[in-house]
Scaffold this motif. Structure first.
Motif, PDB file in Angstrom:
ATOM      1  N   SER A  80      57.162 124.626  -9.056  1.00 44.56           N
ATOM      2  CA  SER A  80      58.164 124.966  -8.048  1.00 44.56           C
ATOM      3  C   SER A  80      57.943 126.375  -7.523  1.00 44.56           C
ATOM      4  CB  SER A  80      59.565 124.858  -8.647  1.00 44.56           C
ATOM      5  OG  SER A  80      59.838 126.006  -9.403  1.00 44.56           O
ATOM      6  N   ARG A  81      58.457 126.593  -6.344  1.00 43.02           N
ATOM      7  CA  ARG A  81      58.297 127.923  -5.753  1.00 43.02           C
ATOM      8  C   ARG A  81      59.072 128.969  -6.546  1.00 43.02           C
ATOM      9  NH1 ARG A  81      61.535 127.538  -0.047  1.00 43.02           N
ATOM     10  NH2 ARG A  81      63.518 126.876  -0.865  1.00 43.02           N
ATOM     11  N   MET A  82      60.190 128.537  -7.169  1.00 44.22           N
ATOM     12  CA  MET A  82      60.950 129.491  -7.967  1.00 44.22           C
ATOM     13  C   MET A  82      60.164 129.928  -9.207  1.00 44.22           C
ATOM     14  SD  MET A  82      63.608 130.505  -6.610  1.00 44.22           S
ATOM     15  CE  MET A  82      63.595 130.210  -4.875  1.00 44.22           C
ATOM     16  N   ASP A  83      59.367 129.009  -9.735  1.00 44.30           N
ATOM     17  CA  ASP A  83      58.525 129.383 -10.862  1.00 44.30           C
ATOM     18  C   ASP A  83      57.494 130.421 -10.444  1.00 44.30           C
ATOM     19  OD1 ASP A  83      58.858 128.560 -13.514  1.00 44.30           O
ATOM     20  OD2 ASP A  83      58.602 126.486 -12.921  1.00 44.30           O
ATOM     21  N   LEU A  84      56.964 130.238  -9.248  1.00 47.37           N
ATOM     22  CA  LEU A  84      55.974 131.204  -8.751  1.00 47.37           C
ATOM     23  C   LEU A  84      56.619 132.578  -8.565  1.00 47.37           C
ATOM     24  CD1 LEU A  84      53.163 131.840  -7.744  1.00 47.37           C
ATOM     25  CD2 LEU A  84      53.791 130.954  -5.509  1.00 47.37           C
ATOM     26  N   VAL A  85      57.829 132.575  -7.994  1.00 49.82           N
ATOM     27  CA  VAL A  85      58.551 133.842  -7.811  1.00 49.82           C
ATOM     28  C   VAL A  85      58.824 134.480  -9.175  1.00 49.82           C
ATOM     29  CG1 VAL A  85      60.770 134.829  -7.099  1.00 49.82           C
ATOM     30  CG2 VAL A  85      59.596 133.223  -5.609  1.00 49.82           C
ATOM     31  N   ALA A  86      59.289 133.661 -10.135  1.00 51.99           N
ATOM     32  CA  ALA A  86      59.579 134.183 -11.475  1.00 51.99           C
ATOM     33  C   ALA A  86      58.311 134.735 -12.130  1.00 51.99           C
ATOM     34  CB  ALA A  86      60.177 133.077 -12.347  1.00 51.99           C
ATOM     35  N   PHE A  87      57.198 134.052 -11.903  1.00 54.02           N
ATOM     36  CA  PHE A  87      55.927 134.497 -12.487  1.00 54.02           C
ATOM     37  C   PHE A  87      55.504 135.836 -11.886  1.00 54.02           C
ATOM     38  CE2 PHE A  87      51.331 134.369 -13.294  1.00 54.02           C
ATOM     39  CZ  PHE A  87      51.340 134.034 -14.637  1.00 54.02           C
ATOM     40  N   MET A  88      55.639 135.968 -10.577  1.00 54.65           N
ATOM     41  CA  MET A  88      55.298 137.238  -9.912  1.00 54.65           C
ATOM     42  C   MET A  88      56.210 138.358 -10.421  1.00 54.65           C
ATOM     43  SD  MET A  88      52.758 136.969  -7.953  1.00 54.65           S
ATOM     44  CE  MET A  88      51.764 135.869  -6.985  1.00 54.65           C
ATOM     45  N   GLY A  89      57.500 138.021 -10.572  1.00 51.57           N
ATOM     46  CA  GLY A  89      58.450 139.003 -11.116  1.00 51.57           C
ATOM     47  C   GLY A  89      58.039 139.425 -12.518  1.00 51.57           C
ATOM     48  N   ALA A  90      57.543 138.445 -13.298  1.00 48.30           N
ATOM     49  CA  ALA A  90      57.121 138.747 -14.676  1.00 48.30           C
ATOM     50  C   ALA A  90      55.933 139.703 -14.691  1.00 48.30           C
ATOM     51  CB  ALA A  90      56.759 137.448 -15.391  1.00 48.30           C
ATOM     52  N   ILE A  91      55.019 139.529 -13.735  1.00 47.14           N
ATOM     53  CA  ILE A  91      53.862 140.445 -13.679  1.00 47.14           C
ATOM     54  C   ILE A  91      54.347 141.866 -13.347  1.00 47.14           C
ATOM     55  CG2 ILE A  91      51.623 140.898 -12.595  1.00 47.14           C
ATOM     56  CD1 ILE A  91      51.530 137.900 -11.904  1.00 47.14           C
ATOM     57  N   CYS A  92      55.306 141.949 -12.429  1.00 43.72           N
ATOM     58  CA  CYS A  92      55.892 143.264 -12.108  1.00 43.72           C
ATOM     59  C   CYS A  92      56.481 143.885 -13.377  1.00 43.72           C
ATOM     60  CB  CYS A  92      57.007 143.133 -11.066  1.00 43.72           C
ATOM     61  SG  CYS A  92      56.465 142.686  -9.433  1.00 43.72           S
ATOM     62  N   LEU A  93      57.184 143.076 -14.172  1.00 45.25           N
ATOM     63  CA  LEU A  93      57.819 143.589 -15.387  1.00 45.25           C
ATOM     64  C   LEU A  93      56.783 144.023 -16.408  1.00 45.25           C
ATOM     65  CD1 LEU A  93      60.802 141.154 -15.937  1.00 45.25           C
ATOM     66  CD2 LEU A  93      60.703 143.302 -14.694  1.00 45.25           C
ATOM     67  N   PHE A  94      55.712 143.254 -16.507  1.00 42.66           N
ATOM     68  CA  PHE A  94      54.636 143.605 -17.437  1.00 42.66           C
ATOM     69  C   PHE A  94      54.052 144.978 -17.055  1.00 42.66           C
ATOM     70  CE2 PHE A  94      49.961 143.349 -18.211  1.00 42.66           C
ATOM     71  CZ  PHE A  94      50.021 143.513 -19.578  1.00 42.66           C
ATOM     72  N   LEU A  95      53.807 145.158 -15.770  1.00 42.78           N
ATOM     73  CA  LEU A  95      53.258 146.437 -15.318  1.00 42.78           C
ATOM     74  C   LEU A  95      54.295 147.555 -15.467  1.00 42.78           C
ATOM     75  CD1 LEU A  95      51.306 145.120 -12.208  1.00 42.78           C
ATOM     76  CD2 LEU A  95      50.370 145.795 -14.412  1.00 42.78           C
ATOM     77  N   SER A  96      55.578 147.208 -15.300  1.00 39.33           N
ATOM     78  CA  SER A  96      56.643 148.202 -15.515  1.00 39.33           C
ATOM     79  C   SER A  96      56.657 148.654 -16.965  1.00 39.33           C
ATOM     80  CB  SER A  96      58.016 147.622 -15.198  1.00 39.33           C
ATOM     81  OG  SER A  96      58.070 147.180 -13.902  1.00 39.33           O
ATOM     82  N   ALA A  97      56.430 147.692 -17.878  1.00 34.06           N
ATOM     83  CA  ALA A  97      56.418 148.031 -19.305  1.00 34.06           C
ATOM     84  C   ALA A  97      55.266 148.982 -19.608  1.00 34.06           C
ATOM     85  CB  ALA A  97      56.294 146.757 -20.139  1.00 34.06           C
ATOM     86  N   ILE A  98      54.118 148.762 -18.949  1.00 32.75           N
ATOM     87  CA  ILE A  98      52.988 149.681 -19.132  1.00 32.75           C
ATOM     88  C   ILE A  98      53.363 151.063 -18.583  1.00 32.75           C
ATOM     89  CG2 ILE A  98      50.618 150.164 -18.356  1.00 32.75           C
ATOM     90  CD1 ILE A  98      50.106 147.145 -18.512  1.00 32.75           C
ATOM     91  N   GLU A  99      53.977 151.034 -17.391  1.00 29.44           N
ATOM     92  CA  GLU A  99      54.382 152.296 -16.757  1.00 29.44           C
ATOM     93  C   GLU A  99      55.417 153.049 -17.604  1.00 29.44           C
ATOM     94  OE1 GLU A  99      54.572 152.500 -12.674  1.00 29.44           O
ATOM     95  OE2 GLU A  99      55.285 154.549 -12.833  1.00 29.44           O
TER      96      GLU A  99
END
Lengths: 184, 213
Positions: free
Chosen positions: A11-30
């Motif tokens: 679903s498109r919502m899964d794709l959005v959630a996945f993209m959001g998760a990548i942002c969060l992963f990079l935020s955790a690194i930051e």
């Protein structure tokens, strides 16, 4: 290692959630990078937004930004502080300006150029907010180093995004899934 | 995905993410409405104590640097009578109070937010579901972070994203939303609420600030 040739996020919502998760992963690194001012960010978490500019429709892209901002607030524990406000204002200023310049000037503008403009808009809105909420007139003193640092980091992140976009099989699979799916 | 076990800190074991969030939301106005800098400082101490009880690491140096920075930037514009003039810089009462109020607001809200917001907090509705799904994928990516190779960042990150995405979407019941508030946790949070709102009531009944206001 599981490697699938087709995208399994149906679903498109899964794709959005996945993209959001990548942002969060990079935020955790930051988050692990020490900073003198809490809302000062290198902006690594904006890389997925840069990569999504040509992939996702505008409403879904803005939804990714919402997830990034709220997720950062949850992970950093800053959801009910000024830091959250700075993050939200900066993220939306950056995303909207990047979208505008990419849509207006692509393909003549690279991800580096879009990223630098996004960083400038984000930093300027944050300085204006800092002037109102925290520093008063003294905010102008931090403006030059803040903008200079933002330009340097945005250039580096833009270069990274260009190389990643050119090499990534994952992004290619997302692109083809989005193109193939009429639901998106 | 397996449920995450609660941490060993007192409030981690005895208060759910939702109850902590509600407490934070209720403490928020009692802190921001407070204009007495001395009482605000006491409220910050309370929030820091709640951070310790929640198992959060307190970054004292960061709090100090942030506060000092905000105060110094506010001193640039002098207002009110001159208190001292070290190295030719006039420290005025109005600018100092304004700087301290803003510095305490900034650091206090960070301290308040950090104890009351946990990553496992879930919001209701469609957006809440989307946030939960995003945090689910985030934990999957975090689980594979050791596969990222510094010598080939792009290649290894790409492989990790393909792997996590290939594992499929979140299934029902995979969210981690424990509810474990005990009377001990509730008592600690209620005492904190009474202390913070009590301090605000004190400044209304006794409108002569200890300092600031």
């Amino acid at each position: 290692m599981a490697r699938k040739s087709t995208i399994s996020l149906t679903s498109r919502m899964d794709l959005v959630a996945f993209m959001g998760a990548i942002c969060l992963f990079l935020s955790a690194i930051e988050y692990m990078i020490p900073k003198p001012i809490p809302f000062l960010r290198v902006g690594i978490a904006n890389v997925p937004i840069l990569l999504c500019l040509d992939v996702l429709p505008v409403p879904l892209l803005l939804l990714v930004v919402v997830l990034k901002v709220i997720g950062q607030g949850l992970i950093g524990g800053t959801l009910i502080s000024y830091v959250f406000l700075f993050s939200a204002v900066g993220s939306f200023a950056s995303a909207l300006s990047m979208l505008l310049f990419r849509r207006l000037f692509a393909p003549r503008i690279s991800l580096v150029g879009v990223g630098v403009l996004g960083a400038l808009f984000s930093n300027i809105t944050q300085i204006l907010l800092a002037r109102v909420l925290i520093f008063g007139e003294g905010a102008w003193l931090i403006a030059p180093p803040f903008l200079a640092l933002g330009t340097v980091t945005a250039t580096l992140l833009g270069l990274f995004a260009e190389r990643f976009a050119a090499r990534s099989r994952w992004l290619a699979s997302v692109r083809s899934a989005v193109a193939a799916s009429k639901a998106l | 995905m397996a449920r995450r076990e609660p941490g060993s800190a007192l409030l981690q074991k005895n208060a759910s993410a939702r109850v902590l969030f509600i407490t934070g939301a209720l403490l928020f106005p009692s802190f921001l409405l407070q204009q007495d800098i001395a009482i605000r400082a006491m409220q910050i101490m309370l929030f820091l104590l709640l951070n310790v009880l929640s198992g959060r690491k307190i970054r004292f140096l960061q709090y100090l640097v942030v506060s000092a920075g905000i105060v110094v930037f506010n001193l640039v514009i002098p207002t009110g009578r001159v208190l001292v003039s070290p190295l030719g810089l006039a420290v005025t009462e109005g600018a100092l109070k304004s700087g301290l109020l803003k510095a305490t607001a900034m650091t206090g809200l960070i301290a308040l937010s950090q104890f009351s917001i946990r990553a496992e907090l879930r919001f209701p509705g469609r957006v809440g579901g989307l946030i939960g799904r995003s945090l689910f994928y985030f934990e999957r990516i975090m689980g594979g972070r050791r596969k990222i190779n510094r010598k080939d960042i792009i290649g290894s990150v790409d492989a990790l994203l393909l792997e996590v995405q290939g594992a499929g979407p979140m299934q029902e019941g995979e969210e981690n939303d424990p509810d474990r508030t005990t009377p001990v946790g509730l008592a600690i949070l209620l005492v904190s609420l009474v202390a913070s709102w009590g301090a605000y009531a004190f400044t209304i009944v006794h409108p002569h600030p200890i300092w600031g206001g």
